[in-house]
Design a protein around this motif. Sequence first.
Motif, PDB file in Angstrom:
ATOM      1  N   GLU A 129      17.133 -31.280   3.727  1.00  0.00           N
ATOM      2  CA  GLU A 129      16.228 -30.476   2.907  1.00  0.00           C
ATOM      3  C   GLU A 129      16.194 -30.983   1.469  1.00  0.00           C
ATOM      4  N   ALA A 132      14.193 -34.122   1.299  1.00  0.00           N
ATOM      5  CA  ALA A 132      12.753 -33.835   1.338  1.00  0.00           C
ATOM      6  C   ALA A 132      12.253 -33.422  -0.046  1.00  0.00           C
ATOM      7  N   GLN A 137       8.341 -35.220   1.695  1.00  0.00           N
ATOM      8  CA  GLN A 137       8.374 -34.962   3.126  1.00  0.00           C
ATOM      9  C   GLN A 137       7.882 -36.150   3.940  1.00  0.00           C
ATOM     10  N   HIS A 141       9.419 -37.966   7.419  1.00  0.00           N
ATOM     11  CA  HIS A 141       8.600 -38.170   8.616  1.00  0.00           C
ATOM     12  C   HIS A 141       8.601 -39.633   9.030  1.00  0.00           C
ATOM     13  N   ASN A 158       3.758 -32.354   7.310  1.00  0.00           N
ATOM     14  CA  ASN A 158       3.891 -31.141   6.503  1.00  0.00           C
ATOM     15  C   ASN A 158       4.831 -30.117   7.125  1.00  0.00           C
ATOM     16  N   VAL A 160       7.904 -29.664   7.628  1.00  0.00           N
ATOM     17  CA  VAL A 160       9.198 -30.218   7.235  1.00  0.00           C
ATOM     18  C   VAL A 160      10.327 -29.623   8.069  1.00  0.00           C
ATOM     19  N   GLN A 239       2.323 -23.321   6.218  1.00  0.00           N
ATOM     20  CA  GLN A 239       2.166 -24.759   6.407  1.00  0.00           C
ATOM     21  C   GLN A 239       1.207 -25.085   7.543  1.00  0.00           C
TER      22      GLN A 239
END
Length: 312
Positions: A129, A132, A137, A141, A158, A160, A239
């Motif tokens: 986290e 990110a 993010q 990915h 998106n 996450v 999101q």
Amino acid sequence: MYENPLLVIVGPTAVGKTALGIELAKRLGGEIISGDALQVYQGFDIGTAKVTEEERQEITHHFIDTLPPDASYSVADFKEQALKKIHDIHTAKKLPMIVGGTGLYIQSVVYPYEFTDQGSSPELRKRLEKEAERFGQEQLHQRLQAIDQEAAKRIHPNNVRRVIRALEIYEMTNETPTAQLRKQSTDYRFPTLLVGLTMERATLYQTINQRVEQMVEEGLFDEVKDLLDRGYKNTQAMQAIGYKEIVAYYDGECSKDESIAQLKKNTRRFAKRQLTWFRNKMDVTWFDVTDRPPTQEIANEILPLIAGKLTF
């Protein structure tokens, strides 16, 4: 004679699953379990095309408006709750029906899909986290894509939370999420019939565009603004497609027309991914509804199939 049957109606967004589900529930004495990852959230109505009280026609619907906007909700949560609800519906001598388009959620209930007890580390999750937040993010990915291309295709950058979960599983078990999925059983948990609605692509995309325009007319921007004003910007649900595009408008990242165009584009892409998922992952009997409403006529075609495969 089969006992404890399950009817599942799947397909891409905007194809008409809700209307067909209600029509069949009326004829078969069914109760509907929403197989949609977002309709469970209170206040997320227009952007999820949530079935209204009037549209339900007194058919019992489950997993709609059961969580506050800032709650977390996972496939494991859905599986646990859906299995309990199916048991309750069977006990009441009624037919449980899952209707929705969230493929992994539905797959977890239809098949004896077991979630690994390993691959969980709060410390690792917290580190990811922070990465990110620091590096973005997209970088996380890209890391997922390097180890598991199929998972990277399934999970949007998106999202996450899901990206982090996939990386967490890999780092803790040295096995990719896709590899774990492939080991799952394909035997049904219940006697099950999977019915899918499909539509010629150009017609589906036109229908999606029209639905987005209708959502805007019904007050989608006001719905998102209300959620933002109440402090729900950084939530899991916000999101999702249908909300993140409008948030971008309120953040000044694009014009209103640009946000609407992006929403149409993202929804069309999502519909394509849904169709790919259901065709590759599940044994679905498909019905084309390109030039006909998916209600009474389609229901008449499906009923003999149900009678041949399910007894209840």
